[in-house]
Design an enzyme around this catalytic site. Structure first.
Site, PDB file in Angstrom:
ATOM      1  CE  LYS A 260       8.738  -1.804  -4.364  1.00 16.00           C
ATOM      2  NZ  LYS A 260       9.355  -1.774  -3.080  1.00 16.00           N
ATOM      3  NE  ARG A 261      -0.739   4.557  -4.536  1.00 15.12           N
ATOM      4  CZ  ARG A 261      -1.411   5.432  -5.263  1.00 15.12           C
ATOM      5  NH1 ARG A 261      -2.560   5.084  -5.786  1.00 15.12           N
ATOM      6  NH2 ARG A 261      -0.949   6.643  -5.476  1.00 15.12           N
TER       7      ARG A 261
END
Ligand code: GLU
Length: 493
Positions: A260-261
């Site tokens: 997700k980063r």
């Protein structure tokens, strides 16, 4: 004898459909479709705590949006159902009993706390931890079973698969990676049925793949270390395992695991952002595979015809967003306008599309689509085609509309062009605009067009100007030019 090709995607509904799972699904789909096989969807929801219906729903919808329709699955059924693990618990029980009867599995009465202590001891001694196997001994096991657990409750056994000491090295031929070997002495007797009565992943997957007659297991490389555990179960059951093909991982450009980063990892997020499912599918097809004909942009059918497992790379694939943007933009630029209008509509709900005919809406999309990479850019791209007025911000007025030349251009545009132009034919309007520009010499063509564009659209860039005028129609163009004239000043900036 040729075996029927039967492949599967087996997601766990513990999150939205991940890009990596979608890529695995796609490879399975392409392999099935290219080899007259069947593509099966199985929901691996034995982790009852983490599995949720909303994720199952998202997995269904995302796979469908990508065009990866399954031949057998929880909703469509099939000859080897049910296709949800939570509905197959009695089958696992039955097969687990067979392994107990044949001496390949035994009950283990250790509590989690005791196993944790064993693990901590190994860590303190800097040894790799593997289960001691003490419950293999029937006498020990029976004694232990009688003792209450730490909290005084009765012990609930798990079932472990027994890896015999003499098993040595296990080697299998991976269709992507070639020969792969594991030293089985490093793999302890592992749990196949948990103490709560649910199967472990490694056990359920074998029973399901066996009963569903899966011919090829195509999945991410992160599962490669599970494969020897699965193969020994097949051996214990006396059946030939399916073929295995482990696909390299997908990494972010910084070569770490895509997470997700790095941005969205759920397929539905990409679709929401305005990536066309076809483009997204095309993009993920190229993550670890390349078509032998070198044509990187193609349909699923086109790729399926050429899809062979041997061309899958075992090295990691890098998720290059620029490439996704490129493919998406290219598709937006080349797709038929009626299709583009259909996919664009949900992004344009803030505009009164009904004010234009379908032909004009097609023209608008055609006129603005060149620089668009994702559909969510469309509202901004079409904005000036809607409403009576446009916002002429101070910067635009200062930079483009201030000075003698712009006001002269707009004055003459109003009196010479707008007063006489026929707005009913786009070609004639384009010719007239050119003629008008030539008549204004020595004012530069660029200044002329910029001034008109700025007045009419509030922008310095955008769709072809004569087309824009045609689509807007004379009344709106007049209104906007008059508004701009009130803001321009005749004096130099
Ligand atoms: N449920 C597993 C996963 O989502 C399936 C792995 C497999 O294909 O065997 O990773």
């Amino acid at each position: 004898m040729t075996t029927d090709i039967r492949v599967r995607i087996a997601p766990s509904p513990t999150g939205f459909l991940h890009v990596g799972t979608a890529r695995t699904a796609l490879f399975n789909y392409l392999y099935a479709k290219g080899h007259n096989g069947k593509f099966i969807l199985r929901i691996e929801d034995t982790d009852l705590e983490r599995s949720q219906d909303v994720y199952t729903h998202n997995i269904f919808e995302s796979l469908k949006a990508l065009g990866l329709q399954w031949d057998e699955g929880p909703d469509v059924g099939g000859p080897y159902g049910p296709y949800k693990q939570s509905e197959r618990l009695s089958l696992y029980r039955e097969w687990a009993d067979k392994l107990v009867d044949s001496g390949h599995a035994y009950y283990c009465y250790h509590t989690q706390a005791e196993l944790d202590t064993e693990r901590e001891k190994a860590q303190a001694e800097k040894r790799a931890y593997i289960y001691s196997g003490s419950c293999r001994d029937a006498k020990y096991r029976e004694e232990l079973a009688k003792k209450p657990a730490d909290d005084g409750s009765e012990r609930k056994p798990s079932l472990r698969f027994h890896i015999p000491k003499e098993r040595g090295t296990l080697t299998f031929n991976d269709l992507v990676r070639g020969e792969v070997s594991f030293d089985m002495s490093l793999i302890g007797d592992f749990v196949i049925m948990k103490s709560d009565g649910t199967p472990s992943y490694n056990f359920a997957v074998v029973i399901d793949d066996l009963l569903m007659k899966i011919s090829h297991v195509i999945r991410g490389e992160d599962h490669i270390s599970n494969t020897p555990r699965q193969i020994v179960i097949y051996e214990a059951l006396g059946v030939t395992p399916p073929h295995f093909a482990h696909v390299g991982m997908i990494l972010a450009p910084d070569r770490t695991k895509l997470s997700k980063r790095h941005g969205a990892v759920a397929v539905s997020d990409y679709i929401k952002q305005g990536y066309l499912p076809e483009a997204f599918c095309n993009f993920i097809a190229l993550l670890g595979w390349s078509p032998p004909d070198g044509e990187e942009i193609g349909t699923l059918e086109h790729f399926a015809r050429q899809f062979e497992l041997e061309r899958i790379t075992h090295s990691p694939a890098i998720f290059e967003k620029d490439k996704l943007n490129f493919i998406n933009g290219k598709l937006i630029r080349t797709m038929p306008l009626d299709q583009l209008l259909t996919v664009a509509r949900p992004y344009l709900h803030d505009f009164d599309l009904a004010q234009y005919s379908t032909d004009k809406l097609h023209m608008i999309l055609d006129a603005v689509r060149e620089p668009v990479t994702v559909l969510s850019e469309l509202p901004d791209a079409v904005n000036y085609f809607f409403g009576q007025t446009v916002i002429l911000d101070a910067q635009l007025v200062g930079e483009v509309l201030t000075g003698d030349e712009p006001s002269q251009v707009l004055e003459r545009f109003k009196h010479e062009f707008l007063a006489t132009a026929d707005f009913s034919a786009p070609d004639a309007l384009a010719a007239k605009l050119k003629e008008f520009g030539n008549n204004l010499k020595p004012i530069k063509m660029k200044t002329i067009m910029w001034s008109i564009r700025a007045a009419v659209t509030g922008r310095t860039h955008g769709a072809d100007l004569s087309k824009t005028l045609y689509i807007l129609g004379k009344d709106i163009v007049c209104h906007r030019v008059e508004t701009a004239l009130t803001l321009t000043t005749g004096s130099p900036a």
